[in-house]
Design a protein around this motif. Structure first.
Motif, PDB file in Angstrom:
ATOM      1  N   GLY A 255     -14.425  32.492  51.702  1.00 30.75           N
ATOM      2  CA  GLY A 255     -15.037  32.799  50.416  1.00 30.75           C
ATOM      3  C   GLY A 255     -14.129  32.668  49.220  1.00 30.75           C
ATOM      4  O   GLY A 255     -14.557  32.181  48.165  1.00 30.75           O
ATOM      5  N   ILE A 256     -12.884  33.090  49.355  1.00 27.62           N
ATOM      6  CA  ILE A 256     -11.993  33.041  48.190  1.00 27.62           C
ATOM      7  C   ILE A 256     -11.803  31.613  47.672  1.00 27.62           C
ATOM      8  O   ILE A 256     -11.948  31.376  46.464  1.00 27.62           O
TER       9      ILE A 256
ATOM     10  N   LEU B  12     -15.185  30.527  45.995  1.00 22.87           N
ATOM     11  CA  LEU B  12     -15.492  31.237  44.754  1.00 22.87           C
ATOM     12  C   LEU B  12     -14.516  30.882  43.641  1.00 22.87           C
ATOM     13  O   LEU B  12     -14.902  30.795  42.469  1.00 22.87           O
ATOM     14  N   ARG B  13     -13.268  30.660  43.994  1.00 21.61           N
ATOM     15  CA  ARG B  13     -12.299  30.243  42.975  1.00 21.61           C
ATOM     16  C   ARG B  13     -12.643  28.844  42.467  1.00 21.61           C
ATOM     17  O   ARG B  13     -12.482  28.556  41.277  1.00 21.61           O
TER      18      ARG B  13
ATOM     19  N   TRP C  74     -14.699  37.194  44.185  1.00 18.47           N
ATOM     20  CA  TRP C  74     -13.589  36.933  45.114  1.00 18.47           C
ATOM     21  C   TRP C  74     -12.513  38.014  45.033  1.00 18.47           C
ATOM     22  O   TRP C  74     -11.771  38.240  45.985  1.00 18.47           O
TER      23      TRP C  74
END
Length: 205
Positions: A184-185, A188-189, A24
């Motif tokens: 995505g961030i 993914l986090r 990320w």
């Protein structure tokens, strides 16, 4: 010990968390270089430098796809009910092999400016398509996840594939890179934080 239990060893879970974090972190850089390419070419007419920025963005995208293949394979084995579909489980493992080959080829090309394999440019697309297919065919095995995640995960995977397809059309590719960043961030986090907390495996088929 069943070999699949290695997926939940603490060092492995920490590695997955670190990989998710790295992935990320790459997303803003991918978008930054893509935006810089468009601005330099369209608004300032600096074509040569703009193309270099575009190539850097695409290279980072390829690295991101390689990291995503690792994360997808781990999630397939650990987070899906019954460890997911057996065929896509195999394909995810194969995608990691292809990702390693892709990184070797990209490194070679970076230093020599030559293509190592005839189909090298298609490798990121092949990998991302495998990951998208694995995601799509395993939606039934995500029943325990919230509906929002069951929608966002396939959408994210599709946009990664679309970004790989449209790298030759930077303005369209930029749109998909923006979507990848926005979706995505958070995903993914979330993976980065839950991976170390996994304490048991789903039941076998």
């Amino acid at each position: 010990m069943n070999e699949i239990e290695y997926f939940i060893f603490l060092p492995v879970k920490r590695f997955i968390a670190g990989t998710a974090k790295t992935a990320w972190y790459l997303l803003p850089l991918i978008l930054l270089f893509a935006v810089a390419e468009i601005i330099l070419i369209l608004f300032f007419g600096i074509v040569d430098v703009g193309i270099i920025f575009g190539k850097v963005s695409d290279l980072l995208l390829n690295i991101f796809v390689a990291l995503l293949s690792i994360l997808t394979c781990w999630c397939h084995h650990v987070l899906l009910a019954r460890r997911g579909n057996s065929i896509t489980r195999f394909l995810c493992s194969f995608a990691i092999i292809m990702a390693c080959l892709m990184l070797i080829c990209e490194t070679y090309t970076l230093f020599t400016d030559e293509i190592l394999l005839a189909k090298q440019r298609q490798t990121p697309l092949i990998i991302s398509t495998i990951l998208f297919a694995a995601t799509l065919f395993n939606i039934p095995n995500m029943a325990a996840a919230p509906l929002r995640l069951r929608i966002l995960i396939p959408l994210f995977s599709f946009c990664v594939s679309a970004a790989c397809v449209t790298t030759v059309i930077p303005p369209i590719c930029l749109i998909f890179k923006i979507i990848i960043l926005s979706i995505g961030i958070p995903l993914l986090r979330k993976l980065q934080h839950i991976a170390p907390l996994i304490i048991s495996m789903p039941p076998k088929e």
